[in-house]
Write an enzyme that holds these catalytic residues in place. Structure first.
Site, PDB file in Angstrom:
ATOM      1  N   SER A 181       0.844  -1.197   0.000  1.00 12.61           N
ATOM      2  CA  SER A 181       0.000   0.000   0.000  1.00 12.61           C
ATOM      3  C   SER A 181       0.878   1.244   0.000  1.00 12.61           C
ATOM      4  O   SER A 181       2.070   1.180   0.305  1.00 12.61           O
ATOM      5  CB  SER A 181      -0.905   0.018   1.233  1.00 12.61           C
ATOM      6  OG  SER A 181      -0.168   0.402   2.393  1.00 12.61           O
ATOM      7  N   ASP A 182       0.298   2.378  -0.343  1.00 12.16           N
ATOM      8  CA  ASP A 182       0.991   3.637  -0.089  1.00 12.16           C
ATOM      9  C   ASP A 182       0.807   3.974   1.394  1.00 12.16           C
ATOM     10  O   ASP A 182       0.104   3.287   2.137  1.00 12.16           O
ATOM     11  CB  ASP A 182       0.459   4.752  -0.993  1.00 12.16           C
ATOM     12  CG  ASP A 182       1.517   5.812  -1.270  1.00 12.16           C
ATOM     13  OD1 ASP A 182       2.425   5.996  -0.430  1.00 12.16           O
ATOM     14  OD2 ASP A 182       1.445   6.477  -2.318  1.00 12.16           O
ATOM     15  N   TYR A 183       1.435   5.042   1.813  1.00 12.27           N
ATOM     16  CA  TYR A 183       1.534   5.415   3.227  1.00 12.27           C
ATOM     17  C   TYR A 183       0.144   5.533   3.866  1.00 12.27           C
ATOM     18  O   TYR A 183      -0.625   6.437   3.547  1.00 12.27           O
ATOM     19  CB  TYR A 183       2.259   6.753   3.309  1.00 12.27           C
ATOM     20  CG  TYR A 183       2.986   7.056   4.592  1.00 12.27           C
ATOM     21  CD1 TYR A 183       4.368   7.111   4.640  1.00 12.27           C
ATOM     22  CD2 TYR A 183       2.295   7.333   5.765  1.00 12.27           C
ATOM     23  CE1 TYR A 183       5.055   7.425   5.805  1.00 12.27           C
ATOM     24  CE2 TYR A 183       2.960   7.642   6.936  1.00 12.27           C
ATOM     25  CZ  TYR A 183       4.345   7.691   6.950  1.00 12.27           C
ATOM     26  OH  TYR A 183       5.007   8.005   8.114  1.00 12.27           O
ATOM     27  N   THR A 184      -0.201   4.606   4.729  1.00 16.45           N
ATOM     28  CA  THR A 184      -1.473   4.532   5.476  1.00 16.45           C
ATOM     29  C   THR A 184      -2.708   4.508   4.570  1.00 16.45           C
ATOM     30  O   THR A 184      -3.802   4.854   5.017  1.00 16.45           O
ATOM     31  CB  THR A 184      -1.610   5.682   6.511  1.00 16.45           C
ATOM     32  OG1 THR A 184      -1.658   6.951   5.841  1.00 16.45           O
ATOM     33  CG2 THR A 184      -0.462   5.677   7.495  1.00 16.45           C
TER      34      THR A 184
END
Length: 756
Positions: A282-285
């Site tokens: 995933s991307d950040y959070t």
């Protein structure tokens, strides 16, 4: 014998349950999976950052060391240096039950310590060998500092210059973007991922992130499948075909479902249609952020993401804290967790981490591999090839090396803005500013410097830009005093060089703008300098296409230099003084004004197509502006001139599987040796869905001495004539095609052929 039987049983089980062949299964990985508890499998899906670097969100992981010891971490990012990386690996190897090494990731977007131009600038070189070598250099430096996994290349197509992250990609075109994606993956990964000088690449952001509505970061995307397949997806697929090891999901939604939890995107398209074998992070959070999208609480969205095919959760820890509960409640299966864990363990095996978890912790490497003289020279070369000459008023450029120069502008002696956005691993204080570069290249030139203006006079705007450090320094002097000083300084000069444009953090993540012109403080400076009557050269910094219609109408020369990297000043001086003849070509159209956005060369005709540069009622145009861009895709001048002639298509009729061989003669008709990017565009005259006006389908960068003539050969392959139809079938249809060849996307020289 018993051990062999157990391994064989594991492989058979793997084949039956997870539908992979025995040849694909890695015995070491399968044996490890057989030992792992559910908690330990979930732990491998967890990517954390201990902080200390530049984050792309407000969350920093807690209790990282304890979690590593407990087998709750699969990888880290924001950690670098052989000693620190070894320390992190030792925690995992010596203290966790199964001694599984860590992935060590980072954002190496345009060089590691030796930063080169932002990706939009590097793309402007149209030089695939150069781009591959740049990525290879970045990999060698980053791995010397302990990093084995890179969150690059970013291949998002963007036709909206308001979007700050256009700076991180290759522009508007899927054909060129695909070639660049391929070159970057090859450069980062090489032919052997277990080689300690290569690192695993990550194609991002899957998918369509460059098409966010209103050019606003993290926003929604709404797009037809036909446009998606034909215009936006090809560079991602090219990276997959090149063997990219991992993929990162984007923040936007697709068909109303966030990419991070979109099963059609991750499983059906990426894995089944494209055959991707790596793992997806995933991307950040972005897992957690699916809640804000409106899809449920953290447990619900974490389950959705895993079931969609996501393998690793970046920073949010939704997988770590909810998946076990979801297994108990039947919302996810342990098999799905095992599949994700297998993919991550396979990546670690490919990197050679099971053989030697400390292979990226050689303390002798940083000194000999990072920021070397050779690397800085390479960065300088890359930068010179990225610059685009937009205008050369009265052929003022190149300048003589003994010229009397008034150097003016807020970016003329400013190290903080040379590297560009997304250069967290670089040190701005090691960069060469323009003033220093001019003196280095032309020591006999008489150069006097004044600042002349602030980058912006807007203090509130400056605060937003300065979030990662000082980029906009508002002088204690008044704007009037600075301008007066610059004008006085210019009185005795032969020529004025004004270094103007955007600060580096005007572009990049969370740096979208609704107004993309040169700031008013600098506009005033430029106008006053022109009014002196002296020749003016604008050295223009930016992380995006700008709206510079006002400046273009002035009697000035304009050299677009993007953010050139650590060797900025030297590279700019090389071009200004003629040691290198600029050869860059734009990879994104420059609008006349924001109201034209989105604007790109492969737009479609309407049923009422408008004349390019005049108004006609009841046609598809504007009352208050031309419809053509200020600078078209592929545009870029040289200190010399090139003449095209004798365009020949080898065959006038071809069958479905035949190649189309095309030749054109190019002559250097000017006074300088130089490089030219010969560009081939294709128009499908009639087909079952509306075709673009023209599409890039080939290019070749050539070098010609003054007076030299070359015949350039280009080839159209069968797939170049194909497109995705309304049923999403990749087909070519019989009919007439028109080939255009020239120096940019407005090329007029044409020839025809027919597909039978």
């Amino acid at each position: 014998m018993t051990i062999k039987k157990n391994i064989f049983s594991i492989l058979l089980l793997t084949f039956a349950v997870f539908n992979i062949t025995a040849q694909e299964a890695i015995p070491e990985v399968e044996a490890l999976l057989n030992k792992m508890t559910l908690d330990e499998k979930i732990g491998q899906l967890n990517l954390l950052t201990p902080g200390g670097g530049i984050a792309t969100g407000s969350v920093v992981s807690k209790n990282v060391e304890l979690k590593i010891k407990e087998g709750q971490v699969g990888g880290l990012f924001g950690v670098s240096g052989p000693e620190k990386v070894r320390q992190a690996q030792e925690i995992a190897i010596k203290n966790s039950r199964l001694k599984i090494p860590l992935l060590i990731g980072s954002d190496i977007i345009h060089g590691y310590k030796t930063t080169y131009p932002i990706p939009l600038g590097v793309a402007s070189s149209w030089n695939m060998e150069l781009i591959e070598s740049a990525a290879k250099m970045a990999a060698k430096e980053a791995t010397a500092d302990g990093i084995n996994w890179n969150f690059s290349p970013m291949v998002d197509i963007s036709r909206d210059a308001r979007w700050g992250r256009i700076s991180e990609g290759s522009g508007e075109d899927p054909y060129l973007g695909s070639a660049i994606a391929t070159a970057m993956v090859k450069g980062y990964q090489g032919n052997d991922l277990s080689n300690s000088q290569t690192m695993m690449a990550t194609v991002k952001h899957l998918a369509l992130y460059g098409a966010v509505e209103a050019g606003r970061d993290y926003n929604s995307v709404d797009m037809s499948k036909v446009k998606m397949y034909n215009q936006y997806l090809p560079p991602y697929q090219a990276a997959v075909d090149a063997g990219v090891g991992s993929a990162m999901t984007s923040f936007n939604d697709i068909d109303g479902i966030p990419a991070t939890g979109n099963k059609w995107l991750i499983t059906d398209l990426l894995r089944k249609q494209w055959g991707f074998k790596g793992f997806v992070v995933s991307d950040y959070t972005s897992v957690n952020e699916m809640t804000a999208h409106g899809l449920g609480d953290l447990q619900a969205v974490s389950a959705q993401a895993l079931n969609a095919g996501l393998d690793m959760d970046m920073v949010g820890e939704g997988f770590l804290t909810t998946l076990k509960k979801s297994v108990k409640e039947g919302k996810v299966t342990e098999e799905a967790i095992t599949i994700a864990c297998r993919r991550i363990l396979t990546a670690k095996h490919q990197l050679g981490l099971f053989d030697d978890p400390y292979r990226y912790s050689d303390t002798s490497r940083p000194e000999k591999d990072i920021l070397t003289t050779e690397n800085r020279e390479a960065a300088r070369k890359i930068a010179t090839q990225s610059f685009v000459l937009l205008k050369n008023e009265n052929n003022v450029l190149p300048l003589k090396k003994d010229a009397k120069i008034a150097l003016v502008g807020p970016l003329a002696n400013d190290k903080n803005n040379m590297l560009g956005t997304w250069a967290p691993t670089g040190d701005p204080q090691l960069s060469i500013p323009v003033l220093e570069g001019l003196k280095n290249v032309a020591p006999k030139a008489r150069i006097s410097y004044t600042k002349g203006a602030n980058i912006t006079n807007d203090g509130e705007f400056a605060k937003r830009v300065n979030v990662f450090g000082l980029r906009v320094d508002i002088d204690t002097r008044t704007p009037e005093a600075m301008l007066s000083e610059a004008l006085q300084n210019s009185e005795n000069a032969d020529i004025i060089v004004a270094v103007v444009g955007e600060a580096s953090e005007f572009a990049g993540e969370a740096a979208s703008r609704t107004e993309i012109s040169i700031p008013p403080s600098q506009k005033k400076l430029i106008k006053a300098l022109v009014e002196t009557g002296k020749p003016v050269v604008l050295v223009l910094f930016s992380g995006r296409p700008l709206t510079i219609s006002d400046e273009f109408t002035l009697p000035v020369s304009i050299l677009q230099v993007w953010n050139p990297g650590v060797e900025a000043g030297n590279a700019i001086a090389d071009v200004i003084f003629g040691d290198y003849n600029p050869s860059g070509k734009l990879t994104a159209s420059w609008p006349r004004n924001v109201g034209q956005i989105p604007i790109y060369h492969s737009m479609k005709n309407t049923g009422r197509p408008a004349p390019t540069n005049r108004f006609e009622k009841f046609k598809s145009n504007y009352l208050d502006s031309e419809i053509s861009p200020l600078f078209p895709f592929g545009y870029g001048l040289s200190y010399t001139t090139f003449e095209y002639s004798d365009l020949v298509v080898e065959k006038k009729k071809i069958t479905q599987d035949e190649l189309v061989n095309i030749s054109v003669t190019v002559k250097n008709t000017g006074d300088y040796d130089g490089e030219e990017v010969v560009q081939l565009y294709l128009k499908d005259e009639v087909r079952s869905i509306t075709p673009p006006v023209r599409e890039l389908k080939g290019f070749k960068k050539i070098f010609l001495k003054k007076g030299e003539t070359k015949t350039v050969s280009l080839t159209l392959y069968a797939n170049d004539l194909k497109f995705y139809n309304s049923n999403l079938q990749f087909v070519s249809e019989p009919g007439k095609f028109v080939v255009f060849v020239g120096s940019d996307s407005t090329a007029e020289m044409s020839a025809e052929f027919e597909l039978e």
